[in-house]
Design an enzyme around this catalytic site. Structure first.
Site, PDB file in Angstrom:
ATOM      1  N   ARG A   1      -0.773  -8.771  29.778  1.00 21.26           N
ATOM      2  CA  ARG A   1      -1.865  -7.826  29.591  1.00 21.26           C
ATOM      3  C   ARG A   1      -2.745  -8.005  30.832  1.00 21.26           C
ATOM      4  O   ARG A   1      -2.836  -9.095  31.385  1.00 21.26           O
ATOM      5  CB  ARG A   1      -2.661  -8.170  28.340  1.00 21.26           C
ATOM      6  CG  ARG A   1      -1.885  -7.993  27.061  1.00 21.26           C
ATOM      7  CD  ARG A   1      -2.678  -8.477  25.854  1.00 21.26           C
ATOM      8  NE  ARG A   1      -1.919  -8.279  24.633  1.00 21.26           N
ATOM      9  CZ  ARG A   1      -1.114  -9.196  24.096  1.00 21.26           C
ATOM     10  NH1 ARG A   1      -0.970 -10.380  24.654  1.00 21.26           N
ATOM     11  NH2 ARG A   1      -0.450  -8.927  22.983  1.00 21.26           N
TER      12      ARG A   1
ATOM     13  N   LYS B   1      -5.371 -11.311  23.654  1.00 23.29           N
ATOM     14  CA  LYS B   1      -5.718 -10.368  22.586  1.00 23.29           C
ATOM     15  C   LYS B   1      -5.229 -10.883  21.230  1.00 23.29           C
ATOM     16  O   LYS B   1      -5.916 -10.728  20.225  1.00 23.29           O
ATOM     17  CB  LYS B   1      -5.076  -9.019  22.907  1.00 23.29           C
ATOM     18  CG  LYS B   1      -5.251  -7.960  21.862  1.00 23.29           C
ATOM     19  CD  LYS B   1      -4.534  -6.694  22.317  1.00 23.29           C
ATOM     20  CE  LYS B   1      -4.462  -5.674  21.204  1.00 23.29           C
ATOM     21  NZ  LYS B   1      -3.694  -4.502  21.621  1.00 23.29           N
TER      22      LYS B   1
ATOM     23  N   HIS C   1      -1.398  -1.363  31.778  1.00 25.68           N
ATOM     24  CA  HIS C   1      -0.404  -1.673  30.745  1.00 25.68           C
ATOM     25  C   HIS C   1       1.024  -1.425  31.229  1.00 25.68           C
ATOM     26  O   HIS C   1       1.981  -1.888  30.614  1.00 25.68           O
ATOM     27  CB  HIS C   1      -0.700  -0.849  29.489  1.00 25.68           C
ATOM     28  CG  HIS C   1       0.132  -1.231  28.314  1.00 25.68           C
ATOM     29  ND1 HIS C   1      -0.012  -2.436  27.657  1.00 25.68           N
ATOM     30  CD2 HIS C   1       1.137  -0.575  27.679  1.00 25.68           C
ATOM     31  CE1 HIS C   1       0.867  -2.499  26.660  1.00 25.68           C
ATOM     32  NE2 HIS C   1       1.568  -1.384  26.649  1.00 25.68           N
TER      33      HIS C   1
ATOM     34  N   ARG D   1       3.335  -4.536  31.673  1.00 21.83           N
ATOM     35  CA  ARG D   1       3.804  -5.077  30.393  1.00 21.83           C
ATOM     36  C   ARG D   1       4.869  -4.157  29.780  1.00 21.83           C
ATOM     37  O   ARG D   1       5.944  -4.602  29.391  1.00 21.83           O
ATOM     38  CB  ARG D   1       2.605  -5.230  29.453  1.00 21.83           C
ATOM     39  CG  ARG D   1       2.895  -5.841  28.116  1.00 21.83           C
ATOM     40  CD  ARG D   1       1.564  -6.113  27.398  1.00 21.83           C
ATOM     41  NE  ARG D   1       1.725  -6.585  26.052  1.00 21.83           N
ATOM     42  CZ  ARG D   1       2.026  -7.830  25.702  1.00 21.83           C
ATOM     43  NH1 ARG D   1       2.222  -8.742  26.637  1.00 21.83           N
ATOM     44  NH2 ARG D   1       2.131  -8.175  24.439  1.00 21.83           N
TER      45      ARG D   1
ATOM     46  N   HIS E   1       4.206 -10.998  21.573  1.00 26.83           N
ATOM     47  CA  HIS E   1       3.892 -10.087  20.469  1.00 26.83           C
ATOM     48  C   HIS E   1       3.924 -10.861  19.162  1.00 26.83           C
ATOM     49  O   HIS E   1       4.778 -11.717  18.955  1.00 26.83           O
ATOM     50  CB  HIS E   1       4.908  -8.938  20.405  1.00 26.83           C
ATOM     51  CG  HIS E   1       4.596  -7.818  21.315  1.00 26.83           C
ATOM     52  ND1 HIS E   1       5.135  -7.717  22.570  1.00 26.83           N
ATOM     53  CD2 HIS E   1       3.785  -6.745  21.149  1.00 26.83           C
ATOM     54  CE1 HIS E   1       4.671  -6.627  23.147  1.00 26.83           C
ATOM     55  NE2 HIS E   1       3.853  -6.015  22.308  1.00 26.83           N
TER      56      HIS E   1
ATOM     57  N   TYR F   1       8.916  -0.191  22.307  1.00 26.94           N
ATOM     58  CA  TYR F   1       9.462  -0.362  23.651  1.00 26.94           C
ATOM     59  C   TYR F   1      10.988  -0.369  23.616  1.00 26.94           C
ATOM     60  O   TYR F   1      11.642   0.222  24.453  1.00 26.94           O
ATOM     61  CB  TYR F   1       8.986  -1.680  24.262  1.00 26.94           C
ATOM     62  CG  TYR F   1       7.496  -1.803  24.395  1.00 26.94           C
ATOM     63  CD1 TYR F   1       6.821  -1.193  25.448  1.00 26.94           C
ATOM     64  CD2 TYR F   1       6.753  -2.552  23.490  1.00 26.94           C
ATOM     65  CE1 TYR F   1       5.451  -1.315  25.581  1.00 26.94           C
ATOM     66  CE2 TYR F   1       5.385  -2.688  23.609  1.00 26.94           C
ATOM     67  CZ  TYR F   1       4.740  -2.062  24.659  1.00 26.94           C
ATOM     68  OH  TYR F   1       3.385  -2.188  24.786  1.00 26.94           O
TER      69      TYR F   1
END
Length: 182
Positions: free
Chosen positions: A25, A52, A131, A134, A157, A166
């Site tokens: 990120r 995050k 972004h 990523r 994640h 993705y």
């Protein structure tokens, strides 16, 4: 391959390759300090202090693999050495005249750097941002057949469902149920 010569080119190359290779990120990327990066035989061990999905700051270490075409490990090492950085932020602003600041880049700077370089190669910068590094890693890894679990090791994640978007894009036609029916 066509990065500008000089400190800005070295920094931008390192930032783009490292950001992609670690599925960072943009906030994680600009938060990196020299002390967070350790050399290993197969690449770099990078400690992410907070993110995050880790607001408490437990931290996690990820691996950045050596590259054969464009090496994020060598790019980061070249930037740190050329900039004379021994401690503190890895990715810093550069003043006119080539003086490397002691201040870290902002997360907005990452988006600006991505946009500047995609524009240089003839792509529409409106379609890219911070972004993109990523997302690009995850989509590329899925397209190459990487295991979802290995992708999560890098991307950090917390949910496979989030990662699924993705992977779905990259595998839209792989083993398609309708292939060969018509």
């Amino acid at each position: 391959a066509n990065m500008p010569v000089g400190l800005i080119g070295l920094r931008d190359r390192a930032l783009l390759l490292h950001g992609f290779a670690g599925a960072f990120r943009r906030s994680e990327l600009v938060a990196l300090d020299v002390a967070d990066i350790k050399e290993a035989e197969a690449g770099l061990r990078v400690y992410i202090r907070k993110s995050k999905t880790d607001q408490e700051g437990q931290g996690i270490t990820i691996g950045i693999a050596l590259g054969t075409v464009a090496c994020p490990v060598k790019a980061v090492q070249a930037w740190i050495e050329a900039a004379g950085i021994t401690e503190g932020p890895v990715f810093r602003s550069i003043a006119k005249g080539g003086r490397v600041s002691s201040m870290r880049l902002s997360d907005r700077s990452v988006a600006d750097i991505v946009k500047r370089h995609v524009s240089r190669i003839g792509l529409d910068p409106a379609l890219f941002g911070g972004h993109s590094l990523r997302a690009g890693f995850l989509t590329s890894a899925a397209a190459k057949g990487a295991s979802v679990f290995k992708m999560i090791d890098v991307s950090r994640h917390k949910s496979v469902d989030t990662l699924r978007g993705y992977v779905r894009d990259a595998e839209l036609f792989r083993d398609h149920a309708g292939a060969g029916l018509l």
